[in-house]
Design a protein around this motif. Sequence first.
Motif, PDB file in Angstrom:
ATOM      1  N   MET A  94      -0.617   6.579   9.183  1.00 54.25           N
ATOM      2  CA  MET A  94      -0.575   7.745   8.300  1.00 54.25           C
ATOM      3  C   MET A  94      -1.178   7.357   6.958  1.00 54.25           C
ATOM      4  N   VAL A  95      -2.088   8.222   6.469  1.00 51.53           N
ATOM      5  CA  VAL A  95      -2.707   8.022   5.165  1.00 51.53           C
ATOM      6  C   VAL A  95      -2.261   9.184   4.283  1.00 51.53           C
ATOM      7  N   ARG A  96      -1.504   8.882   3.247  1.00 51.95           N
ATOM      8  CA  ARG A  96      -0.967   9.903   2.353  1.00 51.95           C
ATOM      9  C   ARG A  96      -1.803  10.002   1.078  1.00 51.95           C
ATOM     10  N   ASN A  97      -1.898  11.258   0.560  1.00 51.06           N
ATOM     11  CA  ASN A  97      -2.575  11.498  -0.720  1.00 51.06           C
ATOM     12  C   ASN A  97      -3.918  10.770  -0.758  1.00 51.06           C
ATOM     13  N   ASP A 157     -14.215   6.441  11.833  1.00 51.79           N
ATOM     14  CA  ASP A 157     -14.702   6.584  10.464  1.00 51.79           C
ATOM     15  C   ASP A 157     -13.983   7.747   9.798  1.00 51.79           C
ATOM     16  N   LEU A 158     -13.539   7.523   8.572  1.00 50.37           N
ATOM     17  CA  LEU A 158     -12.893   8.563   7.778  1.00 50.37           C
ATOM     18  C   LEU A 158     -13.798   8.873   6.591  1.00 50.37           C
ATOM     19  N   ILE A 159     -14.191  10.139   6.510  1.00 48.01           N
ATOM     20  CA  ILE A 159     -15.020  10.597   5.394  1.00 48.01           C
ATOM     21  C   ILE A 159     -14.128  11.411   4.473  1.00 48.01           C
ATOM     22  N   GLN A 188       0.836  -1.190   0.000  1.00 49.00           N
ATOM     23  CA  GLN A 188       0.000   0.000   0.000  1.00 49.00           C
ATOM     24  C   GLN A 188       0.874   1.244   0.000  1.00 49.00           C
ATOM     25  N   GLU A 189       0.812   2.030  -1.086  1.00 51.46           N
ATOM     26  CA  GLU A 189       1.623   3.235  -1.149  1.00 51.46           C
ATOM     27  C   GLU A 189       0.993   4.374  -0.343  1.00 51.46           C
ATOM     28  N   HIS A 190      -0.293   4.282  -0.039  1.00 48.37           N
ATOM     29  CA  HIS A 190      -0.966   5.364   0.684  1.00 48.37           C
ATOM     30  C   HIS A 190      -0.875   5.200   2.202  1.00 48.37           C
ATOM     31  N   PHE A 191      -0.623   3.980   2.713  1.00 43.96           N
ATOM     32  CA  PHE A 191      -0.662   3.726   4.147  1.00 43.96           C
ATOM     33  C   PHE A 191       0.744   3.490   4.688  1.00 43.96           C
ATOM     34  N   GLU A 192       0.983   4.017   5.891  1.00 46.24           N
ATOM     35  CA  GLU A 192       2.248   3.771   6.594  1.00 46.24           C
ATOM     36  C   GLU A 192       1.974   3.811   8.088  1.00 46.24           C
ATOM     37  N   HIS A 234     -10.580   5.719  -0.026  1.00 50.96           N
ATOM     38  CA  HIS A 234     -10.116   5.543   1.353  1.00 50.96           C
ATOM     39  C   HIS A 234     -11.189   5.876   2.374  1.00 50.96           C
ATOM     40  N   SER A 235     -12.389   6.265   1.940  1.00 53.84           N
ATOM     41  CA  SER A 235     -13.495   6.462   2.889  1.00 53.84           C
ATOM     42  C   SER A 235     -13.885   5.124   3.493  1.00 53.84           C
ATOM     43  N   GLY A 236     -14.171   5.128   4.791  1.00 57.19           N
ATOM     44  CA  GLY A 236     -14.616   3.895   5.425  1.00 57.19           C
ATOM     45  C   GLY A 236     -14.218   3.825   6.878  1.00 57.19           C
ATOM     46  N   LYS A 237     -14.314   2.600   7.417  1.00 54.06           N
ATOM     47  CA  LYS A 237     -14.054   2.371   8.838  1.00 54.06           C
ATOM     48  C   LYS A 237     -12.635   1.832   9.009  1.00 54.06           C
ATOM     49  N   TYR A 238     -11.899   2.468   9.919  1.00 59.06           N
ATOM     50  CA  TYR A 238     -10.537   2.057  10.251  1.00 59.06           C
ATOM     51  C   TYR A 238     -10.524   1.534  11.684  1.00 59.06           C
TER      52      TYR A 238
END
Length: 1029
Positions: A579-582, A607-609, A564-568, A587-591
């Motif tokens: 960390m969620v990049r770009n 929840d990330l909207i 995953q290039e967006h998650f670290e 990427h909306s949803g439940k973490y």
Amino acid sequence: MPNLLKEPCWQVIIKVISFRINSVSQLMFFYVLFSFFDTENTRHGPVFTQEPSDSIFPMSTGDKQVFINCKAKGNPPPHYRWKVDGKDINTDSDLNYSLVEGNLLINNPHVINHGGVYQCIATNTFGIVISREAKVQFAFLQNFSRKSRNTVSVREGQAVVLLCGPPPHYGEIKYSWVFNGQRSFLQQDARRFISQKTGNLYIAKVEASDAGNYTCAVRNMMTNSTVFSSPTPVVVRRDAVMGEYEPKIEVQFPDTLHVSKGSSVKLECFALGNPVPSISWRRADGNPLPGKIKINHSSGVLEIPYFRPEDAGVYECVAENSRGRNAARGQLIFQNVEHLQWVQTLKDAHMAIDANLQWECKAIGKPRPTYRWLKNGQPLITEGRMHVEAGRLTISKISLLDSGMYQCVAENEHGSVYASAELKVVASPPDFTRRPVKKSTVIQRGGEVVLECRPHASPRATVSWWRGANRQQTIMEDGTLRITNISKSDEGRYTCVARNLFGTSSSTGTLMVKEPTRIVVPPLSLDATVGQSLVLPCEVSSDSSLSPFFKWFFNGKAIDFSRQEHFEMIGGGFAGDLMVRNIQLKHSGKYVCMVHTEVDTVSAAADLIVRGPPGAPESLVVTDITDTTVQLSWSSGPDNHSPVTMYMVQARTPFSIGWQTVRTVPDSVPGQMMHATVKDLNPWVDYEFRVVAINSVGVGEPSTPSKQIRTKAAVPKVAPVNVSGGGGTRGELVIMWEPVPEEQQSGEDFGYVVAFRPLGSSTWIQTVLASPDASRYIYRNESIAPLSQFEVTVGVYNSMGEGPFSRVVRVFSAEEEPSEAPSRVWARALSASEVEVYWEPIPPRSSSEKIISDADIVRVINSSALLSGLKGSAVYLISVRAQNSAGLGPCSPSFNITTKKPRESPPGSIEWNLTNSKIFLNWEHVKAMDNESEVTGYKVVYRQNFHGKTTVLETNKTSMELQIPSGEDYLIEIKARTEGGDGTSSGPIRIPKMSSKFQTLHSMQMIGAEIRQRRNWMGALCVTNPLCD
């Protein structure tokens, strides 16, 4: 006490039971002995790997032995014995039989004595299995009796049947007949037929030529042997001739015949009669015969290969002649025979004493099979604890005596199949070797723990739990210990004690209590915009002796950070932030942050909207189409968490460059409105539309384009532009304009109306041009004076009516052609291929001059012209005339001019010398021949190799000195310069690069080589140039 170690294992089991009552110590001893046998896990009962099968052996004269295969695996290895027709074979006393491993060898087999049903029996210490039944037969063919056969007397025209009477045999037989000892067999035809069922020869109508001796030949197809009968003499009587009679069917197939799927069936039918009857076949139900059938030459045999259900039915054989007809019928019944095969077989079972066993076997086949059970090769006695119901065997409260090999036999009228399995009855004290109590169990304070106690024991052991000297009470049915609401005081060592009839054993584990893990900084629900980056925190407090492990989930799936290039995941120790990049819409949803420790697992969710440009509008529909407007309606797409503020409508036509925004009503379509009117469209144009949604984040994706529509036609609204004219020939008025683009023609049958009138006149002259591509009109009238002024306008029309006209412009008619010729014309030869011509122009008008030279025309505008590409030493006739838009004027007087002589001979005897960076060149002066121009000088052309820059030097001498850098190859050419132009080149001369050490030597050698080379070149030139003669 007997020595049990010297007896077979199954005997040991029986003796364990017999001593069980006497003393517990003896019982324990025998248990240990039995357990020793059981722990060798490779030991097992016999299992067939190869079983005998139905076989037919050909009895040829050279065959002295027959093998029937049988092989089984087992540990210890099994030994074998055989049965035939249910009786044991004694290989020691019967010399015809012997064993080769498990295979049965029959020596000097006899077709009668050794045919039968054979079974192989394999035995070892664990039990006995019996193979499937195998029917063994021998193909043979005995000789005919040598007894003479009676003479058969028959009248001509009568029928006769000659009996074959085959000798004893087994296997597939083929019948033939021999006539009068001929080498070839008698050929069958419509009059003669040989039945392969009986071997008899049938002659429908006897002829005089049939008299003679007939011998029946029988061939066994398996043994490939043939025997012949004694001849049967046939005498044809001539005292009377048999009269005609109707057919009599002598050979016919059965009334009912069952045929299995996929087999081949042959139906025989033959009739006697005078005249000879013809045989035909048909189906009684009227259906056509299957295309795959085969009918022999005499039509006496109908063969249906690969019998299928659709081939079943009533078949009819019809025999007829001129005296009548006869028929025979028979029904073929499809017999759906399915060979037996297992769908559920048996598996070996290792059972504890007093346990219950249920085995089930299931086979499919037609007819439906029945079942029977065997134990150690003998029919199973079902009473007491044993119960059999079809393919299901149930044994209750298993004892050691139940050990052995069991077989389930499924059988029907077409055969049988065997399935086998071994039952091992296990007797052992409790044993924790394989499954001890967990040595260390860590649990959080306040939690719940279950400590398992699962020793291997047969029969099942009773279990108790101890903590030190204190017995624990909360024991579950399966022997596990359950402790709830754990506190620090519950820490300690716990022991499980297991007991059964054969002994006692225990296993101990330690319970440790830790502080529970808590998430102190959980992730919070957030809003974000596409392209942003953010961090979701996750921090815990935990027992200092534990190391937390963080794991993140997105919409229920674990995040693989390596892909995953967006998650670290950042942080460390007791923090595992995400960390969620770009950020993107996806990427909306439940973490969920999940934290694992050795003792517990905790999690927290957020929840990330993600807000982004709106999605594409959907279901775009075009309605209410007019010539300039359409009505659009659509439904909204996803707003991606930001309400749509407005919609933008775009259109595309075959004439537009991509999509263009169009004007609508209302001008700005608000986000709550799902329809709009598009205006200012062009009539009679194909359009596609799409809608784009806009919100506070940005412009979204466009909708799927609508279906292409065409606006309605209308009267043209656009007039031609850039109307002009002029030119042409005398008496012409030329009118030109820029055509109206196709997208502005507004309908079919588009054309132009051209109107004009002389300046000052009130009457318009009109003409119609029915071509949408027209851009020019020429009006011709000899009475039009040159350069007369006209008023001109151009209008448009289509099938809907006339459109507007352009603004009126003034256009001149054509002028008249020049009336005089150019003066003071003269020319000079520049070279062998070029001449320059000069003249004095005529008075200024719209004109250009033409030069006529030897029928070639060159058009120029200036007062001079260069003629090139001419022939050397050639005479040309030159004249000049003027031209304008009206035509050509008169020619000037002609005159002659001669081009200069060309120079064809190249310089010869070229020598060169290289010293340091200087090249010295010398060559012979070129003498002009009678037909050549005089040499005025020379050109030396040189360049570095073939790709370097070219340098040209001129000289009046026959030598030259060149200053060039050293270390590179050079190419040099020399050509003569004359009034007729440059002469032929000497051809490239290569000057190689030289090292300073060998300059002088190389120079001398190259000079000599160049001289020889040039002499050879000159010699070749003289051969091809006639001037050298």
